[in-house]
Every structure is written in C-alpha cells, then in structure tokens.
Design an enzyme around this catalytic site. Structure first.
Site, PDB file in Angstrom:
ATOM      1  N   GLU A   2       4.035  -4.326  12.358  1.00  0.00           N
ATOM      2  CA  GLU A   2       2.893  -3.425  12.231  1.00  0.00           C
ATOM      3  C   GLU A   2       1.862  -4.119  11.375  1.00  0.00           C
ATOM      4  O   GLU A   2       2.092  -4.392  10.198  1.00  0.00           O
ATOM      5  CB  GLU A   2       3.295  -2.092  11.609  1.00  0.00           C
ATOM      6  CG  GLU A   2       2.283  -1.022  11.997  1.00  0.00           C
ATOM      7  CD  GLU A   2       1.753  -0.234  10.837  1.00  0.00           C
ATOM      8  OE1 GLU A   2       2.237   0.878  10.632  1.00  0.00           O
ATOM      9  OE2 GLU A   2       0.849  -0.726  10.132  1.00  0.00           O
ATOM     10  N   ASN A  16       0.810  -1.232   0.000  1.00  0.00           N
ATOM     11  CA  ASN A  16       0.000   0.000   0.000  1.00  0.00           C
ATOM     12  C   ASN A  16       0.842   1.281   0.000  1.00  0.00           C
ATOM     13  O   ASN A  16       0.431   2.297  -0.539  1.00  0.00           O
ATOM     14  CB  ASN A  16      -0.998  -0.006   1.162  1.00  0.00           C
ATOM     15  CG  ASN A  16      -0.352  -0.203   2.504  1.00  0.00           C
ATOM     16  OD1 ASN A  16       0.737  -0.761   2.598  1.00  0.00           O
ATOM     17  ND2 ASN A  16      -0.999   0.247   3.549  1.00  0.00           N
ATOM     18  N   CYS A  50      -2.824   1.772   6.627  1.00  0.00           N
ATOM     19  CA  CYS A  50      -2.986   1.026   7.877  1.00  0.00           C
ATOM     20  C   CYS A  50      -3.775   1.831   8.899  1.00  0.00           C
ATOM     21  O   CYS A  50      -4.523   1.272   9.682  1.00  0.00           O
ATOM     22  CB  CYS A  50      -1.623   0.626   8.436  1.00  0.00           C
ATOM     23  SG  CYS A  50      -0.481   1.990   8.612  1.00  0.00           S
TER      24      CYS A  50
HETATM   25  O1  TXE Z   1      -0.456  -8.956   3.104  1.00  0.00           O
HETATM   26  P1  TXE Z   1       0.685  -9.942   3.567  1.00  0.00           P
HETATM   27  P2  TXE Z   1      -1.361  -8.951   1.820  1.00  0.00           P
HETATM   28  C1  TXE Z   1      -3.784  -5.955   5.371  1.00  0.00           C
HETATM   29  C2  TXE Z   1      -5.009  -5.674   4.518  1.00  0.00           C
HETATM   30  C3  TXE Z   1      -4.934  -6.711   3.456  1.00  0.00           C
HETATM   31  C4  TXE Z   1      -4.262  -7.851   4.158  1.00  0.00           C
HETATM   32  C5  TXE Z   1      -3.540  -8.818   3.234  1.00  0.00           C
HETATM   33  O2  TXE Z   1      -6.169  -5.880   5.296  1.00  0.00           O
HETATM   34  O3  TXE Z   1      -6.199  -7.130   3.020  1.00  0.00           O
HETATM   35  O4  TXE Z   1      -3.338  -7.240   5.019  1.00  0.00           O
HETATM   36  O5  TXE Z   1      -2.606  -8.135   2.411  1.00  0.00           O
HETATM   37  C6  TXE Z   1       5.137 -10.993   2.603  1.00  0.00           C
HETATM   38  N1  TXE Z   1       6.778 -14.944   5.425  1.00  0.00           N
HETATM   39  N2  TXE Z   1      -2.693  -5.054   5.122  1.00  0.00           N
HETATM   40  O6  TXE Z   1      -1.816 -10.301   1.443  1.00  0.00           O
HETATM   41  O7  TXE Z   1       0.443 -11.333   3.149  1.00  0.00           O
HETATM   42  C7  TXE Z   1       4.514 -10.566   1.296  1.00  0.00           C
HETATM   43  O8  TXE Z   1       5.279 -11.066   0.209  1.00  0.00           O
HETATM   44  C8  TXE Z   1       7.344 -13.744   5.214  1.00  0.00           C
HETATM   45  C9  TXE Z   1      -2.376  -4.140   6.192  1.00  0.00           C
HETATM   46  O9  TXE Z   1      -0.677  -8.172   0.792  1.00  0.00           O
HETATM   47  O10 TXE Z   1       0.796  -9.671   5.010  1.00  0.00           O
HETATM   48  C10 TXE Z   1       4.537  -9.051   1.455  1.00  0.00           C
HETATM   49  O11 TXE Z   1       5.843  -8.555   1.157  1.00  0.00           O
HETATM   50  N3  TXE Z   1       6.799 -12.806   4.429  1.00  0.00           N
HETATM   51  C11 TXE Z   1      -1.001  -3.597   6.058  1.00  0.00           C
HETATM   52  C12 TXE Z   1       4.270  -8.841   2.940  1.00  0.00           C
HETATM   53  O12 TXE Z   1       4.553 -10.096   3.563  1.00  0.00           O
HETATM   54  C13 TXE Z   1       5.617 -13.082   3.837  1.00  0.00           C
HETATM   55  C14 TXE Z   1      -0.607  -3.211   4.690  1.00  0.00           C
HETATM   56  C15 TXE Z   1       2.848  -8.443   3.280  1.00  0.00           C
HETATM   57  O13 TXE Z   1       1.970  -9.412   2.774  1.00  0.00           O
HETATM   58  C16 TXE Z   1       4.976 -14.320   4.024  1.00  0.00           C
HETATM   59  C17 TXE Z   1      -1.007  -4.174   3.695  1.00  0.00           C
HETATM   60  C18 TXE Z   1       5.603 -15.274   4.862  1.00  0.00           C
HETATM   61  N4  TXE Z   1       5.041 -16.458   5.128  1.00  0.00           N
HETATM   62  C19 TXE Z   1      -2.051  -5.029   3.934  1.00  0.00           C
HETATM   63  N5  TXE Z   1       3.831 -14.309   3.320  1.00  0.00           N
HETATM   64  C20 TXE Z   1      -0.646  -2.490   7.022  1.00  0.00           C
HETATM   65  N6  TXE Z   1      -0.462  -2.817   8.298  1.00  0.00           N
HETATM   66  O14 TXE Z   1      -0.462  -1.356   6.623  1.00  0.00           O
HETATM   67  C21 TXE Z   1       3.737 -13.106   2.713  1.00  0.00           C
HETATM   68  N7  TXE Z   1       4.821 -12.355   3.025  1.00  0.00           N
END
Ligand code: TXE
Length: 515
Positions: free
Chosen positions: A250, A155, A284
């Site tokens: 976070e 994001n 977030c």
């Molecule tokens: O997040 P992921 P996603 C929330 C928002 C969204 C949800 C899912 O509600 O719908 O999260 O988003 C890496 N080990 N936020 O699927 O999966 C992945 O490659 C290590 C809130 O995009 O959490 C990416 O670089 N890393 C948030 C990162 O984790 C892993 C902002 C985030 O992906 C992994 C965005 C693993 N096993 C979404 N699996 C905020 N707090 O601002 C994935 N990744």
C-alpha cells in the site's frame, strides 16, 4: 517496553547515531526513547524463533488463536489511555486522531478477523463444470504461509503495523513486525500487551530499525506486507523478487475530492476540511486535492474558509485540546513547505496558513490554496500535510479528467445530490476505493477490500482477500476409484477417439446466434 533515556543527545526523529535510534515527540521536540537499530544477523535470529513458534501457533486452530486475540482486544480497551498516550507522544497527533482512527479501527479489526477468519479460509468444494473432469471432487483449501514480515509507516503506528498483523496471525502465521524507525514505541507496547494475554513467545516479534532492517526482513520471510512510499515500495518489491517472496504494497496517493454543483455544499465542505486535515493530513487516503464545479465554487470556498479558520492546532494534551496535531517528521514538514512554495511561485494564492507553526514542535498551519493547477506539485505529488488545494472546474467531465490525471490511484470521492449519477461517475474514477458523498471512512469498513491502483500499490487489505493473501492456496482433485483408466488414455482406440472429439466439437462448436 523501550528504554526511555532522555539524557543522551542524538540527532532526532528516527535518525539517531549508529546502532541506536532516537525517538522524538514531534509536538514538543523532546527525545523520548532510544532503541536498537537491528542488523541483518538479529533479523535472522528473529526469523528462526518465529519459524520455531509457528507450528504450535497454527495447531491452536482458529478458536485458540481467536481466544488470544479476543483477550487482547480487552487488554487494548483496558489500556486505552496508555496506548493513546504512546501513539500521541511518538507521532504528535491529537488525542482524537489516536482514539478515533487508531484505537477504534484496531478494536473493530480484532473483532472482525477473530469472527470471520475461519469462514474466509474454509475449505470449499468447487462445482465441476468442465466435461473432461466430470465426476471428480474438486476442493480448494488454505494453509498459513509460515512467517510474515510487516513493514509499517509512521503515520498510523497501530493501524498500519499491528492492524496488518491481525489477519496474518489469525491465518496461523507468525509475524515479524518492523515499525517505522520514527514511531516504534506503539508496536513494542502492543507486543507487551499480547504477551500478557498469552501470545506464545516468537509468534509476534518487533524488529526495530531503519530501512536496512526492513530490507533484511524481506530476505527472511515468506511474505511481505508493506505500507509506505512508492519509492521504497519498489525497492521492497525488487528485493523480494530475489527470493520470489510475494508482496502486498500500500503506497502513496493523491486522492481527489470532486464537488458537483448539485452537492450538499455544507456536507462537502465539512468533509473536505476534516478529511484533508485529519491526522495533520498524514493519512494515505487523505483528501489531497479538490475540484469544484464553477457555479458553486465561491459558496463552497466561503464555507471552507469559515471552517479552516476556526481549527485549533497544537500539542494535544487530552480530549478536545487540539484539532490538528504536529507533522510527525521533519522531512515531511519540508515536503509540505516545498509544495506550498512551488504553488505560490506558479501563481497560487494562500487564503489561510502557509507557514510553519510557532514554538518548539513541528507544526504546519492548516492551509488553503486556490488558483492551483496541474503544473504545481501541490496538485500532482503526495503532500501528506494539512493543505487543501482547491481548483475551479467547468463541469464533471473536467473534474473526472483532472482527478484521473495522476500516477496514483488509491482513493477518490465525489459529492453530488444525485446518488445514481454519483454511482455512475464513481466507476470512471481511476482509484481502488471510491466514495460517493463520503470520504476516507471506507478504510474503517474492514469488510470492504481496500487497495490502490497504478503507483498506489498492489494487493489489498480487508475483506476475504485481506486474509487469503497470508495463506497458501492448495487445490485438490480427488478421483473416484471405479474406473481403471480414463476413456482417453493409452492405448487410443479409433472408435473412442472419434466419438469423444466429435462430441466435444459439437458441444463447443455451437455458435451463438447474433442479432
Ligand atoms: O516512507 P518509507 P517515509 C509517503 C509520504 C511520505 C513518503 C516517505 O508521501 O512523504 O511516503 O515517507 C521502511 N527496505 N507515505 O520515508 O521510506 C522504513 O524503515 C525495506 C505514505 O517514512 O516508505 C519504514 O518502516 N524497508 C504512506 C517503511 O519502510 C524499508 C505512509 C516506510 O518508509 C526500506 C507513510 C527498504 N529499502 C508515508 N527503506 C501510506 N501509504 O500511508 C525504508 N524502509
């Protein structure tokens, strides 16, 4: 920079096929790059390079490291158009979202950490207050952890990826940055810019890849800074536990905004609209739900509708061409649709919006929902889209109870004409960051710690803790040489023993008078 290849057909949006990732412009649907999905063996190689580069980087000291990063701040501003268009192209956000939040934050964060890192990590002499160590010198000091891994979301590909690298680098660490597979181009451009500014090879490396690449990174580094979903945060923490690697997380949020009857309704309505729709609601600390005291509910709602109905949505092609951009991922668009459909099936009304936008890009219309309650996902789960569910409440007590009725605790805000009352109520909100008559912009205050409670994470960024988490703390106790032995060492002597413990009992045993 990334290999740009728009000819090969791949499934979209970070998924790609096999060892390649396709990067897509969510506002147009066009594939704009293909990048490698790095395997664990490649991450191990990056870690070797990072560890080899770290001692020389640390040896540059705060001044030397600060000089490179200060130079890079200039590069960032000189190349602002390029950086902004890269961010816009891979996220689908608007020109203003990329400029105002991503660029302004990063410029400010670079200035802040370059100026204050040394002060936050300075060696300190601690005053002795413990009797048995009287006369000794007590010191705390910090050293870099070594190699830091940063896993970023899609994001804010600049703020939540490179933004976290800035204090880590200033503390003397090398960094491996794994951006989201959805938005890796910004991090690659930043790495090029840093190299142009003289950052030595290996100090900041970008690991492109999906979740498995992130998992492999956890195994290789001395600390992980993760921003993303609560579900993935738990996986990261579990994997880090295998090597006892510290984590700072976070995670998701469901941030409430409370409007009390004495609030400046125009200010509150402007904030509710802007901070729920900014960045397409994919922030977030977005306003995710609103509670309004009954006497001002109708007036507040009328103001909201006036504002939301004038929002222009579309692909941003330059300054002021659109207010709300695209949904960055297809999965996120489906979550928003699911939350709205669920709310409507349980009795909510859509006052405006409620559909996908027309055209090839991935858009969801700015949406206002009313007659909502906590049986609906739109009020309890992170929506992360341009939706504004508004609930009427009897009074401030009901608003507080509902605001706290959430597994999350990232941020919250409260609007009232009485600052003192706002201040008192703010302390009863279960969130790591609370604003009174404001919202979201507290994130831009790099001086102020920012971290979530409950399922919204652990640790924080910004402030002293935002750089000390990237350091090992060492405490020193240095004793003087004039005594051959401490008074209570072997061999015990009855006279010293009695005097010492008698004296201590007198000292510690004195009871405070009550009443
Ligand atoms: O997040 P992921 P996603 C929330 C928002 C969204 C949800 C899912 O509600 O719908 O999260 O988003 C890496 N080990 N936020 O699927 O999966 C992945 O490659 C290590 C809130 O995009 O959490 C990416 O670089 N890393 C948030 C990162 O984790 C892993 C902002 C985030 O992906 C992994 C965005 C693993 N096993 C979404 N699996 C905020 N707090 O601002 C994935 N990744």
């Amino acid at each position: 920079m990334a290999t740009v290849d728009t000819t090969t057909a791949h499934s979209t949006n970070g998924r790609g096929a096999g060892a390649e990732i396709a990067v897509e412009n969510p506002a147009t649907g066009e594939v704009i790059a293909h990048l490698p999905d790095m395997p664990a063996a490649r991450i191990a190689e990056l870690a070797i390079a990072g560890r080899a580069a770290q001692p020389a980087w640390e040896a540059l000291g705060f001044e030397g490291r600060g000089a490179v990063l200060a130079d890079f701040r200039g590069w960032l501003m000189d190349n602002a158009d390029r950086v902004v268009s890269t961010i816009v192209s891979e996220t689908g956000k608007t020109y203003e979202d990329a400029n105002l939040i991503e660029l302004v934050y990063t410029g400010g964060a670079l200035r802040f950490w370059v100026k204050h890192a040394e002060r936050f990590l300075a060696e300190e002499t601690v005053r002795v207050r413990t009797l048995v160590v009287a006369g000794k010198k007590l010191v705390t000091r910090y050293e870099p952890l070594g190699l830091v891994g940063i896993i970023g979301p899609w994001n804010y590909p600049l703020v939540n990826s490179f933004g976290d690298a800035i204090p880590a680098l200033m503390a003397g660490n090398c960094v491996i940055l794994k951006p989201s597979e959805i938005t890796p181009l910004t991090s690659l451009l930043i790495a090029d810019g840093l190299a142009e500014c003289g950052l030595p090879a290996g100090v900041l490396q970008v690991a492109t890849g999906r979740g498995a690449t992130g998992g492999a990174l956890v195994d290789e580094v001395d600390m992980i800074m993760f921003t993303g979903s609560t579900a993935t945060g738990k996986k990261v923490m579990a994997r880090a536990a295998e090597t006892l690697t510290p984590v700072s997380l976070e995670l998701g949020g469901k941030d409430p905004l409370i409007v009390l009857a004495d609030a400046d309704l125009e200010r509150a309505a402007n904030a509710a609209v802007y901070y729920s729709m900014l960045n397409g609601g994919q922030t977030c600390v977005s306003v995710e739900r609103v509670y309004v005291e009954a006497p001002v509910y109708d007036d507040f709602l009328a103001r909201i509708m006036d504002k939301v109905c004038t929002i222009r949505q579309g692909a941003s092609t330059g300054p002021a061409t659109a207010e709300v951009g695209a949904m960055t991922t297809g999965a996120q668009l489906e979550i928003v649709e699911r939350h709205v459909a669920d709310a409507v099936s349980k009795g909510a009304r859509v006052l405006t919006g409620g559909h996908r936008g027309a055209g090839t890009g991935r858009f969801y219309e700015p949406t206002v929902l009313v007659d909502v309650d906590h049986t609906m996902a739109a009020m309890t789960e992170e929506t992360f889209g341009p939706t504004l569910p508004i609930m009427r409440v009897a009074d401030a007590e009901e608003a507080l109870r509902l605001a706290n009725d959430s597994p999350y605790g990232l941020a919250a805000s409260i609007y009232t004409g009485d600052r003192e009352r706002g201040n008192r109520l703010a302390r009863r909100l279960q969130a790591g960051a609370v604003c009174v008559n404001d919202a979201l912009m507290n994130y831009m205050a790099v001086e102020l710690p920012m971290g979530g409670w409950k399922a919204s994470g652990m640790g924080s960024r910004h402030g002293a803790g935002g750089i000390r988490k990237y350091a090992k703390q060492q405490s020193l106790m240095i004793s003087r040489l004039h005594l051959k032995r401490e008074p209570f060492m072997f061999p015990y002597r009855a006279s010293t023993s009695k005097a010492l413990f008698g004296g201590l009992r007198l000292l510690f045993g004195r009871r405070r008078k009550r009443g």
